[in-house]
Design an enzyme around this catalytic site. Sequence first.
Site, PDB file in Angstrom:
ATOM      1  N   ASP A  39       0.772  -1.225  -0.011  1.00  0.00           N
ATOM      2  CA  ASP A  39       0.212  -0.105  -0.020  1.00  0.00           C
ATOM      3  C   ASP A  39       0.831   1.290  -0.084  1.00  0.00           C
ATOM      4  O   ASP A  39       0.507   2.292  -0.648  1.00  0.00           O
ATOM      5  CB  ASP A  39      -0.791   0.096   1.107  1.00  0.00           C
ATOM      6  CG  ASP A  39      -2.281  -1.046   0.993  1.00  0.00           C
ATOM      7  OD1 ASP A  39      -2.182  -1.428  -0.041  1.00  0.00           O
ATOM      8  OD2 ASP A  39      -2.829  -1.128   1.954  1.00  0.00           O
ATOM      9  N   TYR A  42       1.758   2.129  -3.482  1.00  0.00           N
ATOM     10  CA  TYR A  42       0.593   2.633  -4.079  1.00  0.00           C
ATOM     11  C   TYR A  42       0.068   4.051  -3.583  1.00  0.00           C
ATOM     12  O   TYR A  42       0.167   4.856  -4.480  1.00  0.00           O
ATOM     13  CB  TYR A  42      -0.752   1.732  -3.903  1.00  0.00           C
ATOM     14  CG  TYR A  42      -1.945   2.288  -4.459  1.00  0.00           C
ATOM     15  CD1 TYR A  42      -2.411   1.888  -5.688  1.00  0.00           C
ATOM     16  CD2 TYR A  42      -2.780   3.091  -3.714  1.00  0.00           C
ATOM     17  CE1 TYR A  42      -3.537   2.370  -6.245  1.00  0.00           C
ATOM     18  CE2 TYR A  42      -3.901   3.587  -4.367  1.00  0.00           C
ATOM     19  CZ  TYR A  42      -4.386   3.251  -5.663  1.00  0.00           C
ATOM     20  OH  TYR A  42      -5.674   3.748  -6.134  1.00  0.00           O
ATOM     21  N   ASP A  43       0.154   4.361  -2.353  1.00  0.00           N
ATOM     22  CA  ASP A  43      -0.062   5.607  -1.742  1.00  0.00           C
ATOM     23  C   ASP A  43       1.012   6.618  -2.405  1.00  0.00           C
ATOM     24  O   ASP A  43       0.593   7.653  -2.801  1.00  0.00           O
ATOM     25  CB  ASP A  43       0.246   5.551  -0.461  1.00  0.00           C
ATOM     26  CG  ASP A  43      -1.081   4.986   0.189  1.00  0.00           C
ATOM     27  OD1 ASP A  43      -2.140   4.459  -0.392  1.00  0.00           O
ATOM     28  OD2 ASP A  43      -0.998   4.575   1.269  1.00  0.00           O
ATOM     29  N   SER A  88     -14.792   7.298  -0.591  1.00  0.00           N
ATOM     30  CA  SER A  88     -13.521   7.146  -0.229  1.00  0.00           C
ATOM     31  C   SER A  88     -13.252   8.147   1.288  1.00  0.00           C
ATOM     32  O   SER A  88     -14.070   8.679   1.374  1.00  0.00           O
ATOM     33  CB  SER A  88     -12.336   7.118  -0.928  1.00  0.00           C
ATOM     34  OG  SER A  88     -11.281   6.823  -0.472  1.00  0.00           O
ATOM     35  N   GLU A 125     -11.887   7.285  15.508  1.00  0.00           N
ATOM     36  CA  GLU A 125     -12.077   5.579  15.283  1.00  0.00           C
ATOM     37  C   GLU A 125     -11.082   5.174  14.685  1.00  0.00           C
ATOM     38  O   GLU A 125     -10.229   6.031  14.067  1.00  0.00           O
ATOM     39  CB  GLU A 125     -13.700   5.383  15.041  1.00  0.00           C
ATOM     40  CG  GLU A 125     -13.996   5.789  13.571  1.00  0.00           C
ATOM     41  CD  GLU A 125     -15.250   5.953  13.314  1.00  0.00           C
ATOM     42  OE1 GLU A 125     -15.785   5.420  12.407  1.00  0.00           O
ATOM     43  OE2 GLU A 125     -16.157   6.903  13.864  1.00  0.00           O
ATOM     44  N   LYS A 127      -9.198   2.986  11.736  1.00  0.00           N
ATOM     45  CA  LYS A 127      -9.660   2.540  10.108  1.00  0.00           C
ATOM     46  C   LYS A 127      -9.470   1.110   9.986  1.00  0.00           C
ATOM     47  O   LYS A 127      -8.209   0.873   9.720  1.00  0.00           O
ATOM     48  CB  LYS A 127      -8.668   3.634   9.326  1.00  0.00           C
ATOM     49  CG  LYS A 127      -9.086   3.581   8.007  1.00  0.00           C
ATOM     50  CD  LYS A 127      -8.705   4.628   7.136  1.00  0.00           C
ATOM     51  CE  LYS A 127      -8.761   4.595   5.847  1.00  0.00           C
ATOM     52  NZ  LYS A 127      -8.194   3.333   5.080  1.00  0.00           N
ATOM     53  N   GLU A 184     -17.447  -2.194   7.844  1.00  0.00           N
ATOM     54  CA  GLU A 184     -16.357  -3.024   6.916  1.00  0.00           C
ATOM     55  C   GLU A 184     -16.389  -4.409   7.502  1.00  0.00           C
ATOM     56  O   GLU A 184     -16.381  -4.686   8.635  1.00  0.00           O
ATOM     57  CB  GLU A 184     -14.821  -2.417   7.574  1.00  0.00           C
ATOM     58  CG  GLU A 184     -13.633  -2.615   6.962  1.00  0.00           C
ATOM     59  CD  GLU A 184     -13.444  -1.806   5.792  1.00  0.00           C
ATOM     60  OE1 GLU A 184     -14.219  -0.797   5.643  1.00  0.00           O
ATOM     61  OE2 GLU A 184     -12.338  -1.740   5.289  1.00  0.00           O
ATOM     62  N   LYS A 301     -13.774  12.026  12.153  1.00  0.00           N
ATOM     63  CA  LYS A 301     -15.023  12.670  11.624  1.00  0.00           C
ATOM     64  C   LYS A 301     -15.507  13.906  12.541  1.00  0.00           C
ATOM     65  O   LYS A 301     -15.544  13.860  13.824  1.00  0.00           O
ATOM     66  CB  LYS A 301     -16.068  11.639  11.694  1.00  0.00           C
ATOM     67  CG  LYS A 301     -15.612  10.301  10.896  1.00  0.00           C
ATOM     68  CD  LYS A 301     -16.652   9.172  10.850  1.00  0.00           C
ATOM     69  CE  LYS A 301     -16.046   8.277  10.092  1.00  0.00           C
ATOM     70  NZ  LYS A 301     -16.738   6.800  10.307  1.00  0.00           N
TER      71      LYS A 301
HETATM   72  P1  NAD Z   1      -9.504   3.880   1.784  1.00  0.00           P
HETATM   73  O1  NAD Z   1      -9.708   2.321   1.696  1.00  0.00           O
HETATM   74  O2  NAD Z   1      -8.160   4.247   2.271  1.00  0.00           O
HETATM   75  O3  NAD Z   1     -10.457   4.402   2.833  1.00  0.00           O
HETATM   76  C1  NAD Z   1     -11.904   4.524   2.521  1.00  0.00           C
HETATM   77  C2  NAD Z   1     -12.405   3.208   3.295  1.00  0.00           C
HETATM   78  O4  NAD Z   1     -11.977   2.936   4.659  1.00  0.00           O
HETATM   79  C3  NAD Z   1     -13.794   3.192   3.297  1.00  0.00           C
HETATM   80  O5  NAD Z   1     -14.489   2.810   1.898  1.00  0.00           O
HETATM   81  C4  NAD Z   1     -14.181   2.228   4.609  1.00  0.00           C
HETATM   82  O6  NAD Z   1     -14.272   0.938   3.983  1.00  0.00           O
HETATM   83  C5  NAD Z   1     -12.898   2.352   5.398  1.00  0.00           C
HETATM   84  N1  NAD Z   1     -12.925   2.407   6.692  1.00  0.00           N
HETATM   85  C6  NAD Z   1     -12.443   1.857   7.446  1.00  0.00           C
HETATM   86  N2  NAD Z   1     -12.672   2.001   8.635  1.00  0.00           N
HETATM   87  C7  NAD Z   1     -13.307   3.189   8.583  1.00  0.00           C
HETATM   88  C8  NAD Z   1     -14.162   4.009   9.701  1.00  0.00           C
HETATM   89  N3  NAD Z   1     -13.849   3.630  10.853  1.00  0.00           N
HETATM   90  N4  NAD Z   1     -15.000   4.854   8.938  1.00  0.00           N
HETATM   91  C9  NAD Z   1     -15.340   5.212   7.715  1.00  0.00           C
HETATM   92  N5  NAD Z   1     -14.650   4.355   6.800  1.00  0.00           N
HETATM   93  C10 NAD Z   1     -13.819   3.313   7.061  1.00  0.00           C
HETATM   94  O7  NAD Z   1      -9.724   4.442   0.284  1.00  0.00           O
HETATM   95  P2  NAD Z   1      -9.560   3.792  -0.927  1.00  0.00           P
HETATM   96  O8  NAD Z   1      -9.496   5.178  -1.832  1.00  0.00           O
HETATM   97  O9  NAD Z   1     -10.573   2.770  -1.070  1.00  0.00           O
HETATM   98  O10 NAD Z   1      -8.384   2.929  -1.047  1.00  0.00           O
HETATM   99  C11 NAD Z   1      -7.149   3.283  -0.722  1.00  0.00           C
HETATM  100  C12 NAD Z   1      -6.360   2.465   0.187  1.00  0.00           C
HETATM  101  O11 NAD Z   1      -6.356   1.144  -0.642  1.00  0.00           O
HETATM  102  C13 NAD Z   1      -4.971   2.665   0.381  1.00  0.00           C
HETATM  103  O12 NAD Z   1      -4.818   2.327   1.626  1.00  0.00           O
HETATM  104  C14 NAD Z   1      -4.464   2.061  -0.830  1.00  0.00           C
HETATM  105  O13 NAD Z   1      -2.833   1.922  -0.349  1.00  0.00           O
HETATM  106  C15 NAD Z   1      -4.949   0.640  -0.901  1.00  0.00           C
HETATM  107  N6  NAD Z   1      -4.846   0.262  -2.312  1.00  0.00           N
HETATM  108  C16 NAD Z   1      -3.629  -0.349  -2.474  1.00  0.00           C
HETATM  109  C17 NAD Z   1      -3.484  -0.863  -3.646  1.00  0.00           C
HETATM  110  C18 NAD Z   1      -2.308  -1.868  -4.021  1.00  0.00           C
HETATM  111  O14 NAD Z   1      -2.050  -2.180  -5.058  1.00  0.00           O
HETATM  112  N7  NAD Z   1      -1.599  -2.233  -2.980  1.00  0.00           N
HETATM  113  C19 NAD Z   1      -4.300  -0.823  -4.883  1.00  0.00           C
HETATM  114  C20 NAD Z   1      -5.401   0.092  -4.509  1.00  0.00           C
HETATM  115  C21 NAD Z   1      -5.789   0.647  -3.085  1.00  0.00           C
END
Ligand code: NAD
Length: 342
Positions: A39, A42-43, A88, A125, A127, A184, A301
């Site tokens: 990740d 990716y980030d 997101s 909270e 994640k 989740e 939040k």
């Molecule tokens: P994200 O997953 O980082 O954030 C949004 C998500 O957080 C929401 O959809 C929800 O499911 C989750 N979440 C967890 N706890 C929560 C809480 N308490 N309240 C609200 N939401 C909560 O965002 P994104 O844009 O979907 O994905 C990006 C993430 O996925 C990054 O960490 C990225 O590194 C990873 N990613 C990795 C790859 C890879 O190839 N390694 C590819 C794509 C995405």
Amino acid sequence: ESTPAVTTSNVAEQAAALRTTIRRYDHEYYVLDAPSVPDSEYDRVFRELKALEEAHPALITPDSPTQRVGGAAMSGLLPVRHRIPMLSIETETDITPQGAHNFDARVRKKLGLLPEDAAIEYAAELKFDGLALSLRYEHGQLIQAATRGDGEVGEDVTHNIRTIRQIPLQLHGAAPEVLEVRGEVYMSRPDFERYNASQREQGKATLVNPRNGAAGSIRQLDPRLAAQRPLSFFAYGLGETKGWEVPPTHAQVLDALKDFGFPVCQGRTVGVGPESLAAFHQAIAAKRDQLTYDIDGVVYKVNRLDLQRELGFRSREPNWAVAHKFPAQEEMTVLEQIDVQV
Ligand code: NAD
């Protein structure tokens, strides 16, 4: 000195190349449940594209990964159009306590507050690192479960969700006409270890990590497969509601969800001003390894829902929430090694 035309085309090519890379990573992660890079990598690429687009806004295309949410739907599962999009969360790039202050400053600016105006109340909270789900209950009965998909259209995974014992098929207490619960689905670390040990014993394929284990299980066509995988769930928010008086704050919404029968994580707090958020970030970073499930940061939040509505959202994320991550695990190891040597 380079001519503007050459610079623009170079930057455009660079943006296009970054988008191609991100689309490939997105496909591997969201559709195949099999990422090829960590990740943190990716980030890094995502931030690079974002910075480039911020410096050259004319380059932004509506289909850029920075403008839309996650993955496309998998064929085989039925599409579900979300009545309220599943967004997101913006990631705060400063992983030090200052990150909490940056978020607070953005919120206050957006609300037009002055330094002398009262501090804002926040909910903080964990994640959870799993798969986002929207669960729809009508008159108390679970009628549909959907993945986030691209935020507008997700996948119908009701058949698999019914196998998760932590998710109530029927709400406790007086039921609203419609209640959509968002949360989740995840696999705990002990469950992941046990499952893999048993797979190894039987000479069967093991799961790469808990996150992909959870996502891969939920997006199976055959519910018998999902039923064999030990999955858990945390509720963290709402989608559409009808016939229910929504409580005035996010923290009270979570309390209500607990009363409806959902698991809600106890690792959460409400505090006034950014200092309380920074303290939470620090406390959780220290405890992270003791948790029985993976998290990839904390989420802040704005607690009052009327202020959340006033703040609104952008293309892919609400203006009232932020994800504050921790240093990546690999980076932490390196830092510790340096500390020891010094
Ligand atoms: P994200 O997953 O980082 O954030 C949004 C998500 O957080 C929401 O959809 C929800 O499911 C989750 N979440 C967890 N706890 C929560 C809480 N308490 N309240 C609200 N939401 C909560 O965002 P994104 O844009 O979907 O994905 C990006 C993430 O996925 C990054 O960490 C990225 O590194 C990873 N990613 C990795 C790859 C890879 O190839 N390694 C590819 C794509 C995405």
